[in-house]
Design a protein around this motif. Structure first.
Motif, PDB file in Angstrom:
ATOM      1  N   ALA A 195     -13.886  14.388 -19.007  1.00 41.35           N
ATOM      2  CA  ALA A 195     -14.543  13.455 -18.364  1.00 41.35           C
ATOM      3  C   ALA A 195     -13.864  13.306 -17.149  1.00 41.35           C
ATOM      4  N   GLN A 196     -14.448  13.138 -16.096  1.00 41.17           N
ATOM      5  CA  GLN A 196     -14.187  12.778 -14.605  1.00 41.17           C
ATOM      6  C   GLN A 196     -13.518  11.599 -14.661  1.00 41.17           C
ATOM      7  N   PRO A 197     -12.336  11.697 -14.100  1.00 41.57           N
ATOM      8  CA  PRO A 197     -11.712  10.090 -13.825  1.00 41.57           C
ATOM      9  C   PRO A 197     -12.715   9.257 -13.061  1.00 41.57           C
ATOM     10  N   SER A 198     -12.409   8.001 -13.566  1.00 41.57           N
ATOM     11  CA  SER A 198     -13.019   6.979 -12.627  1.00 41.57           C
ATOM     12  C   SER A 198     -12.838   7.232 -11.143  1.00 41.57           C
ATOM     13  N   TRP A 199     -13.566   6.415 -10.301  1.00 40.81           N
ATOM     14  CA  TRP A 199     -13.262   6.117  -9.095  1.00 40.81           C
ATOM     15  C   TRP A 199     -12.274   5.649  -8.708  1.00 40.81           C
ATOM     16  N   SER A 200     -11.771   4.302  -9.370  1.00 36.89           N
ATOM     17  CA  SER A 200     -10.773   3.741  -8.985  1.00 36.89           C
ATOM     18  C   SER A 200      -9.529   4.442  -9.565  1.00 36.89           C
ATOM     19  N   ALA A 201      -9.627   5.129 -10.611  1.00 38.94           N
ATOM     20  CA  ALA A 201      -8.176   5.724 -10.938  1.00 38.94           C
ATOM     21  C   ALA A 201      -7.950   6.796 -10.045  1.00 38.94           C
ATOM     22  N   ARG A 202      -8.987   7.443  -9.328  1.00 40.86           N
ATOM     23  CA  ARG A 202      -8.917   8.620  -8.396  1.00 40.86           C
ATOM     24  C   ARG A 202      -8.141   7.966  -7.097  1.00 40.86           C
TER      25      ARG A 202
ATOM     26  N   HIS B 197      -4.960   7.337  -7.738  1.00 39.65           N
ATOM     27  CA  HIS B 197      -3.789   8.585  -7.752  1.00 39.65           C
ATOM     28  C   HIS B 197      -3.578   9.214  -6.330  1.00 39.65           C
ATOM     29  N   HIS B 198      -4.731   8.880  -5.306  1.00 35.60           N
ATOM     30  CA  HIS B 198      -4.687   9.525  -4.071  1.00 35.60           C
ATOM     31  C   HIS B 198      -3.690   8.462  -3.281  1.00 35.60           C
ATOM     32  N   LEU B 199      -3.816   7.146  -3.650  1.00 37.28           N
ATOM     33  CA  LEU B 199      -3.081   6.313  -2.858  1.00 37.28           C
ATOM     34  C   LEU B 199      -1.528   6.439  -2.895  1.00 37.28           C
ATOM     35  N   TRP B 200      -0.882   7.044  -4.036  1.00 38.93           N
ATOM     36  CA  TRP B 200       0.468   6.958  -4.101  1.00 38.93           C
ATOM     37  C   TRP B 200       0.688   8.587  -3.855  1.00 38.93           C
ATOM     38  N   SER B 201       0.053   9.139  -2.746  1.00 45.16           N
ATOM     39  CA  SER B 201       0.515  10.510  -2.312  1.00 45.16           C
ATOM     40  C   SER B 201       0.868  10.315  -0.827  1.00 45.16           C
ATOM     41  N   ALA B 202       1.275  11.534  -0.217  1.00 45.51           N
ATOM     42  CA  ALA B 202       1.893  11.284   1.247  1.00 45.51           C
ATOM     43  C   ALA B 202       0.939  11.360   2.112  1.00 45.51           C
ATOM     44  N   ASN B 203      -0.134  10.498   2.278  1.00 43.05           N
ATOM     45  CA  ASN B 203      -1.233  10.410   3.166  1.00 43.05           C
ATOM     46  C   ASN B 203      -0.512   9.479   4.355  1.00 43.05           C
ATOM     47  N   PRO B 204      -1.058   9.494   5.374  1.00 44.80           N
ATOM     48  CA  PRO B 204      -0.653   8.705   6.464  1.00 44.80           C
ATOM     49  C   PRO B 204      -0.704   7.328   6.164  1.00 44.80           C
ATOM     50  N   VAL B 205      -1.549   6.621   5.479  1.00 41.88           N
ATOM     51  CA  VAL B 205      -1.496   5.253   5.397  1.00 41.88           C
ATOM     52  C   VAL B 205      -0.355   4.806   4.467  1.00 41.88           C
ATOM     53  N   THR B 206      -0.314   5.365   3.549  1.00 44.66           N
ATOM     54  CA  THR B 206       0.848   5.103   2.422  1.00 44.66           C
ATOM     55  C   THR B 206       2.085   5.630   3.150  1.00 44.66           C
ATOM     56  N   VAL B 207       2.438   6.578   3.630  1.00 47.07           N
ATOM     57  CA  VAL B 207       3.559   6.791   4.116  1.00 47.07           C
ATOM     58  C   VAL B 207       3.894   5.826   5.410  1.00 47.07           C
ATOM     59  N   THR B 208       3.002   5.313   6.045  1.00 42.43           N
ATOM     60  CA  THR B 208       3.389   4.145   7.063  1.00 42.43           C
ATOM     61  C   THR B 208       3.817   3.069   6.339  1.00 42.43           C
ATOM     62  N   ALA B 209       3.036   2.423   5.361  1.00 45.36           N
ATOM     63  CA  ALA B 209       3.279   1.139   4.656  1.00 45.36           C
ATOM     64  C   ALA B 209       4.756   1.420   4.119  1.00 45.36           C
ATOM     65  N   LEU B 210       5.090   2.642   3.651  1.00 44.42           N
ATOM     66  CA  LEU B 210       6.353   2.828   2.921  1.00 44.42           C
ATOM     67  C   LEU B 210       7.552   2.680   4.099  1.00 44.42           C
ATOM     68  N   ALA B 211       6.996   3.117   4.985  1.00 43.77           N
ATOM     69  CA  ALA B 211       8.231   3.294   5.982  1.00 43.77           C
ATOM     70  C   ALA B 211       8.461   1.854   6.476  1.00 43.77           C
ATOM     71  N   VAL B 212       7.436   1.166   6.543  1.00 43.54           N
ATOM     72  CA  VAL B 212       7.552  -0.096   7.024  1.00 43.54           C
ATOM     73  C   VAL B 212       8.690  -0.853   6.334  1.00 43.54           C
ATOM     74  N   VAL B 213       8.228  -0.670   4.675  1.00 39.16           N
ATOM     75  CA  VAL B 213       8.933  -1.334   3.875  1.00 39.16           C
ATOM     76  C   VAL B 213      10.498  -0.952   3.749  1.00 39.16           C
ATOM     77  N   LEU B 214      10.736   0.383   3.931  1.00 36.36           N
ATOM     78  CA  LEU B 214      12.225   0.940   3.898  1.00 36.36           C
ATOM     79  C   LEU B 214      12.722   0.489   5.188  1.00 36.36           C
TER      80      LEU B 214
ATOM     81  N   ARG C 219       3.422  11.893  -4.365  1.00 29.27           N
ATOM     82  CA  ARG C 219       2.753  13.344  -4.611  1.00 29.27           C
ATOM     83  C   ARG C 219       2.414  13.800  -3.191  1.00 29.27           C
ATOM     84  N   PRO C 220       2.225  15.302  -3.249  1.00 25.35           N
ATOM     85  CA  PRO C 220       1.606  15.739  -1.703  1.00 25.35           C
ATOM     86  C   PRO C 220       0.395  15.331  -1.473  1.00 25.35           C
TER      87      PRO C 220
END
Lengths: 417, 424
Positions: free
Chosen positions: A9-16, A19-36, A402-403
């Motif tokens: 079964a394909q994971p739903s759009w929101s699940a995907r 999943h990609h939100l908590w990976s090392a993409n620029p937006v997430t890294v910037t947000a977490l950098a601000v938090v740190l 995640r990468p």
């Protein structure tokens, strides 16, 4: 004959998405950098307050006191930061029930945009040069020259209303361009590394403005302290929300900044010069082999970067300060370097980063007045954000990201002298 | 198939007429004449006096201001002509210096003849030069240690700032300058640790890391200064001064004696470190490995040198040196910390390193040169020179630009400088 397994079964759009939100993409890294960075800033706030330190003195006897005091201090400081940068919910309530004004609601945003406008220009100045392979640390000096140029034309040369503003901005850009030309031509002709030459020119510019403002033709005759004459009314950037409340400081500079960002994005991505400068930035030897003149590109690039920084200095003088002093530009040049790095040297990224840093600075001013925490903390937080963003592997390791699937940051490409 | 062996005529191009020495020589000769005419016309009526002592009292050597300006300018022009002699290529640097010195003397004659006080105590100027060169020596050595191993350390200015701050604070809290110096070294070490981790482990661009660390260091010290030192200066910001130590016989020497041998620990330490780093780099196993790692880390790795470990250690030691350089700001003449007291000297230290060709002795000479310019700017400012003081203060920075722009020859950095090493 193998059994057919039912298709997964394909994971739903929101699940995907998650999943990609908590990976090392620029937006997430910037947000977490601000938090740190805010966390480390919180530690500094605790360390610097005498009463909170005192409560840690008897930590083992009554840990509750120390923790309460720490939490109270940090949350007070950061809440004041937010209220000074974005909005104060109390003001909204007061505006709705009539005891306050909408101008008060808009004031924090107005302050953030005012602080952000010069940072856009200086950030663009650094990042454009960076894409071409040059470290333009001289943004501060070029901005100072832009401020001097704009200020002098602003009070020495009377002109009609709209013309004066255009001429004054042009003067600021030309002065900054001249200050960028010097390291550019030195690099092209002698190979002198632009890091050292631009840093030295920063110091020369800082001394030069100190000399200009005490000259008889520039100093304000009504005052004893070293401040220049104020620029004419016709040369000032008009305030955008003056119809609502003349005290709201947001001015035309931010609009000019957005237009310039679009222009630089076009220059970088769609023009021939932009193509050449990106090629030179990625591989000067290949660019030379392809027939481009690397040295001419360097000179043109430093001139344009200097002009952008000069516009930043002009914006500061014509929109906020209205007169020249020795410290009129503060650290807008170095903050611009941080903005350029945070924006990953892309024009629209620089705009976003400038808005963030503008908000931090506006909030920092409120924090200094309201919570008694020095404005310098904002500098530390800004530097920490950039450190964490420039070393995404560090944030990735700290938060176990995640990468990234796409848009992974490779960090700023490493190169030497 | 015959192979024709042609008598190989070594097709050596004759050296071009306008070689670098000849162009520099002509430029210096023209400059010398311009200096003689220009400063001669500008010179005042008084005579310029020089004395070897550190005060303006005592025996002086005087020369009429106008005569001195013209004479020294012409001597400089003649020295420029020396560069046209055969064999000038080998001694280019020294001959260049020999030509520049009379032009500086001509400048001094003009300044002194037109100022309110016409005596220059050379002893005082030399002492100021050495003391003002101190942070540049420490910073330059820190840069050399890092760059010879291949790591660019732009953050020297940040290390100065944290070093100066920690030295003032710890020396006040513990009432001991020695504790202050140790604290400064530790502070520099911490900044260097950040630089090392980010540059070596996380492969961030070293120039970018350096600039960001400077902003971080200045923000951190600024914040702690505002929160701690400004409200309670007596508790945090009143260190004492380092004591002056005297070497018995050598301190009696005429000009250099008092300057080099009746002074504080920082001068002794600086000179000792220059010697130590020079001997270390060029005559020990550690130095050979360091230089190998800086030129070709992959080759050094195959031979068994621990490339990354060596880089870490050198950067950390360099950080300690830069921290001690920071301590020179707050534990010598000015015994308190104030915002902005490092005044961009960390960057001039980098320039001293480039100017000194990444060689410790070169760094010492370059640092003394920049120190002399700063001392000159201060002194001329105090005696009321005709040039506005702001332009005199620009002198060291403009000279740095001229130096780095290669007016005194091209410098070559270690080959792997700035490039992170990834195994495999």
């Amino acid at each position: 004959m193998s059994e057919e397994r039912p298709p997964e079964a394909q994971p739903s759009w929101s699940a995907r998405f998650l999943h990609h939100l908590w990976s090392a993409n620029p937006v997430t890294v910037t947000a977490l950098a601000v938090v740190l960075a805010l966390l480390v800033g919180g530690v500094l706030i605790i360390l610097s307050d005498a009463q909170v330190r005192a409560s840690y003195g008897y930590f083992f006897a009554r840990p509750g006191d120390a923790l309460d005091a720490s939490w109270a201090k940090i949350s007070d400081a950061y809440a004041t930061l937010f209220r000074g940068a974005i909005v104060d919910p109390g003001d909204i309530a007061r505006a709705l029930d009539g005891t306050g004004t909408w101008a008060a609601v808009l004031r924090p945003l107005s302050e953030s945009l005012t602080s952000a406008a010069p940072l856009v220009f200086t950030g663009l100045a650094f990042s454009l040069a960076f894409r071409g392979g040059l470290f333009n640390i001289g943004v501060q000096g070029q901005a100072i020259l832009g401020a001097i140029g704009a200020g002098l034309v602003g009070f020495l040369l009377p002109l009609p209303v709209v013309v004066h503003l255009l001429v004054v901005l042009l003067a600021g850009a030309l002065a900054g361009a001249a200050w960028g030309f010097v390291p550019g031509i030195l690099k092209a002709r002698t190979g002198a590394h632009e890091v050292i030459t631009t840093i030295m020119l920063n110091s020369v510019a800082a001394i030069f403005i100190g000399w200009v403002i005490v000259q008889s033709w520039a100093q304000d005759p009504a005052r004893q302290d070293p401040i220049s004459r104020p620029v004419d009314e016709s040369a000032r950037l008009p305030r955008l929300l003056a119809w609502l409340d003349p005290g709201l400081r947001v001015h035309l500079g931010i609009v000019v900044a957005v237009v310039v960002v679009a222009g630089v994005a076009w220059l970088l991505n769609r023009s021939r010069f932009g193509f050449e400068l990106r090629a030179v930035g990625m591989n000067p030897n290949a660019a030379r082999a392809a027939g481009m003149s690397v040295t001419a590109t360097y000179v043109q690039l430093m001139v344009i970067a200097g002009a952008l920084a000069g516009l930043g200095g002009a914006t500061m003088v014509l929109g906020t300060a209205y007169a020249l002093t020795a410290l009129v530009l503060g650290s807008v040049g170095f903050d611009g370097i941080l903005v350029g790095l945070l924006g990953r040297a892309k024009p629209w990224g620089v705009l976003a980063a400038a808005l963030l840093f503008g908000a931090l600075q506006a909030g920092g001013r409120a924090m200094q007045v309201g919570a008694g925490t020095s404005l310098e903390l904002v500098q530390v937080i800004q530097a920490l954000i950039v450190i964490f963003v420039a070393a995404p592997a560090l944030v990735k390791a700290t938060f176990r990201l995640r990468p990234a699937r796409a848009g992974a940051i490779t960090g700023v490409a490493a190169r030497g002298w | 198939m015959s192979v024709s062996v042609e008598a190989s005529v070594a097709a050596v191009e004759p050296a071009p007429f306008w070689s670098r020495e000849r162009r520099a020589g002509l430029g210096l000769a023209v400059a010398g004449v311009l200096v003689a005419v220009g400063f001669g016309l500008l010179a005042g009526d008084r005579s310029a006096s020089f004395t070897l002592a550190e005060t303006t009292a005592g025996p002086t050597v005087s020369i009429d201001g106008r005569l001195g300006a013209v004479l020294f300018g012409l001597i400089g022009a003649a020295a420029g002509g020396l560069l046209w002699l055969p064999g000038a290529k080998r001694w280019f640097g020294w001959l260049f210096a020999i030509a520049v010195v009379p032009m500086v003397a001509s400048f001094l004659c003009w300044q002194l003849s037109d100022a309110t006080l016409s005596v220059m105590p050379l002893g005082q100027v030399v002492r100021s030069s050495v003391l003002l060169a101190l942070p540049l020596i420490f910073g330059g050595l820190a840069g050399v240690l890092g760059e010879r191993s291949g790591v660019i350390n732009i953050a020297i200015e940040g290390q100065f700032v944290v070093g100066a701050f920690s030295a003032a604070m710890v020396a006040t809290l513990l009432a001991s300058v020695w504790a202050g110096i140790v604290a400064a070294a530790v502070a520099g070490l911490l900044i260097a640790a950040l630089l090392a981790v980010l540059a070596i482990r996380y492969l961030v661009d070293q120039i970018v890391v350096g600039v960001v660390l400077i902003v971080f260091a200045m923000g951190l010290t600024g914040f702690l200064f505002e929160q701690l030192m400004r409200p309670e200066p007596g508790r945090y910001n009143q260190p004492s001064r380092v004591p002056t130590w005297q070497v018995p016989v050598l301190s009696e020497l005429p000009l250099v004696g008092p300057v080099l041998f009746r002074t504080n620990i920082f001068v002794y330490l600086a000179l000792a470190l220059v010697v130590a780093v020079y001997v270390g780099l060029f005559h020990t196993r550690w130095g050979l490995r360091t230089r190998a790692v800086g030129e070709h880390p992959a080759a050094a790795d195959t031979v068994g040198v621990a490339v990354l470990g060596l880089r870490y250690r050198n950067v950390l030691v360099g950080g300690m040196l830069a921290g001690i350089g920071g301590a020179t700001f707050t534990l010598q003449a000015t015994t308190n910390y104030s915002h902005g007291m490092t005044a961009g000297l960390g960057f001039i230290a980098l320039a001293a390193m480039i100017f000194g060709r990444w060689n410790p002795v070169g760094v010492l000479l370059a640092a003394l040169f920049f120190g002399f310019l700063r001392a000159l700017a201060f002194y001329l400012g105090t005696i009321g020179s005709p040039i506005p003081s702001q332009f005199l203060n620009m002198l060291p920075y403009l000279a740095t630009i001229a130096a780095v722009a290669g007016l005194v020859g091209r410098a070559r950095a270690p080959a792997a400088d700035g490039k992170p090493y990834v195994k495999g």
